[in-house]
Write a protein that holds these residues in place. Structure first.
Motif, PDB file in Angstrom:
ATOM      1  N   GLU A  37       0.807  -1.215   0.000  1.00  0.00           N
ATOM      2  CA  GLU A  37       0.000   0.000   0.000  1.00  0.00           C
ATOM      3  C   GLU A  37       0.845   1.272   0.000  1.00  0.00           C
ATOM      4  O   GLU A  37       0.562   2.208  -0.743  1.00  0.00           O
ATOM      5  CB  GLU A  37      -0.928   0.013   1.220  1.00  0.00           C
TER       6      GLU A  37
ATOM      7  N   CYS B  68      -1.172  -1.068  -4.527  1.00  0.00           N
ATOM      8  CA  CYS B  68      -2.183  -0.034  -4.301  1.00  0.00           C
ATOM      9  C   CYS B  68      -1.751   1.274  -4.959  1.00  0.00           C
ATOM     10  O   CYS B  68      -0.550   1.560  -5.082  1.00  0.00           O
ATOM     11  CB  CYS B  68      -2.415   0.176  -2.811  1.00  0.00           C
TER      12      CYS B  68
ATOM     13  N   PRO C 171      -6.478  -1.040  -3.949  1.00  0.00           N
ATOM     14  CA  PRO C 171      -5.797  -1.943  -4.890  1.00  0.00           C
ATOM     15  C   PRO C 171      -5.929  -1.471  -6.335  1.00  0.00           C
ATOM     16  O   PRO C 171      -6.996  -1.084  -6.784  1.00  0.00           O
ATOM     17  CB  PRO C 171      -6.529  -3.267  -4.670  1.00  0.00           C
TER      18      PRO C 171
ATOM     19  N   TYR D 148     -12.929  -3.165  -1.701  1.00  0.00           N
ATOM     20  CA  TYR D 148     -11.688  -3.731  -1.169  1.00  0.00           C
ATOM     21  C   TYR D 148     -11.816  -5.238  -1.012  1.00  0.00           C
ATOM     22  O   TYR D 148     -10.920  -6.012  -1.388  1.00  0.00           O
ATOM     23  CB  TYR D 148     -11.351  -3.085   0.175  1.00  0.00           C
TER      24      TYR D 148
END
Length: 297
Positions: free
Chosen positions: A46, A70, A76, A180
């Motif tokens: 991320e 991400c 993502p 998500y």
């Protein structure tokens, strides 16, 4: 064996040594730890300043680990998948590519039936009116020619989250949770498809030219209600999330690959269940089976 899902929301340095993922930071090198590559199923990167080496990426790919990247919005954005994760992949690809249109339409019919059945079962388990969906999962036509999936979806979402809810990627909460959760589910299915020697880029129904994983989008459909159920119970326990999901919420969602599913009377984690599903899909393409193995709620 149940594989681990690793989530990196701070700027870690990730490398490979002795077939182990080495995790440390420049600020605190003494805090280094390691995880065997063979124990990993998913890696979510991320933080935009995360450093990861090419040997590690190759090792993760060789072990069919789904690596998810991400974007700037912390959602993502892309996924790394192995192009050679099955010993008979060429044979599997040929069976998939040679599949006739009637076969693909028949497979999509099965997918739609299984999805709506699970949606109805989930609504009933939650004390809602799942019987409204019964007319839509009975007598689905080949290829779902009359779009029962789409019609059933509107009824389903209104029953699940109320008449004011609209399922849309850019919509209000809990769309952010669903987005998500479905991304993690999609990664699990894409990983399983590659492990079964199938090509995620060649779908039986989804055909968007900009979609790299249409077969994953096809095959994940009956699993979506399992994600919906988990998210519904999370909201009941924690309340509705903010627009930007916190680290705590994401940690909860990382448990999705470990959710229990039952196929043929046998319970297994979702990430194992999807492998059974994709293995049965290959057998449908090769002519060994006629029905995809899906879990039921």
């Amino acid at each position: 064996m149940l594989k681990k899902a690793l989530f990196f929301s701070t700027p870690f340095c990730l490398s490979l040594r002795n077939n182990q993922m080495i995790i440390n930071t420049k600020e605190m090198p003494e805090m280094q730890r390691s995880v065997p590559i063979e124990d990993i199923g998913f890696v979510i990167l991320e933080h935009q300043q995360t450093n990861i080496t090419l040997p590690l990426l190759n090792a993760l790919s060789d072990n069919n680990v789904a690596v998810i990247f991400c974007g700037d919005n912390f959602m993502p954005n892309a996924m790394l998948m192995n192009l050679d994760s099955n010993t008979t992949q060429g044979e599997s690809f040929r069976a998939q590519i040679d599949a006739s249109e009637p076969l693909k339409k028949g497979l999509w019919k099965q997918v739609v039936e299984a999805k709506i059945r699970n949606q109805a079962a989930l609504l009933n388990k939650l004390g809602k009116n799942g019987d409204r969906l019964k007319p839509y999962y009975t007598n689905v036509k080949s290829g779902d020619a009359d779009n029962r999936e789409g019609i059933a979806a509107k009824i389903y979402w209104n029953e699940l989250f109320g008449d004011g809810f609209v399922r849309h990627r850019e919509g209000a909460e809990p769309n952010n949770l669903l987005n998500y959760g479905y991304t993690l589910l999609r990664a699990a299915v894409a990983r399983a498809l590659m492990g079964s020697g199938l090509l995620p880029a060649l779908g039986v129904f989804h055909r968007n030219r900009y979609n790299a994983f249409p077969l994953a989008d096809d095959i994940m459909e009956p699993y979506r209600p399992f994600v919906d159920k988990y998210i519904f119970t999370l909201i009941q326990r924690k309340g509705m999330p903010q627009e930007e999901l916190s680290r705590d919420w994401k940690a909860e969602l990382l448990l999705i690959p470990t959710l229990d599913v039952v196929i043929g009377g046998k319970k297994s984690p979702l990430m194992v269940g999807v492998s059974q599903t994709t293995a049965s899909l290959y057998k449908c393409f090769s002519g060994e089976m006629r029905k995809i193995s899906y879990p039921e709620i």
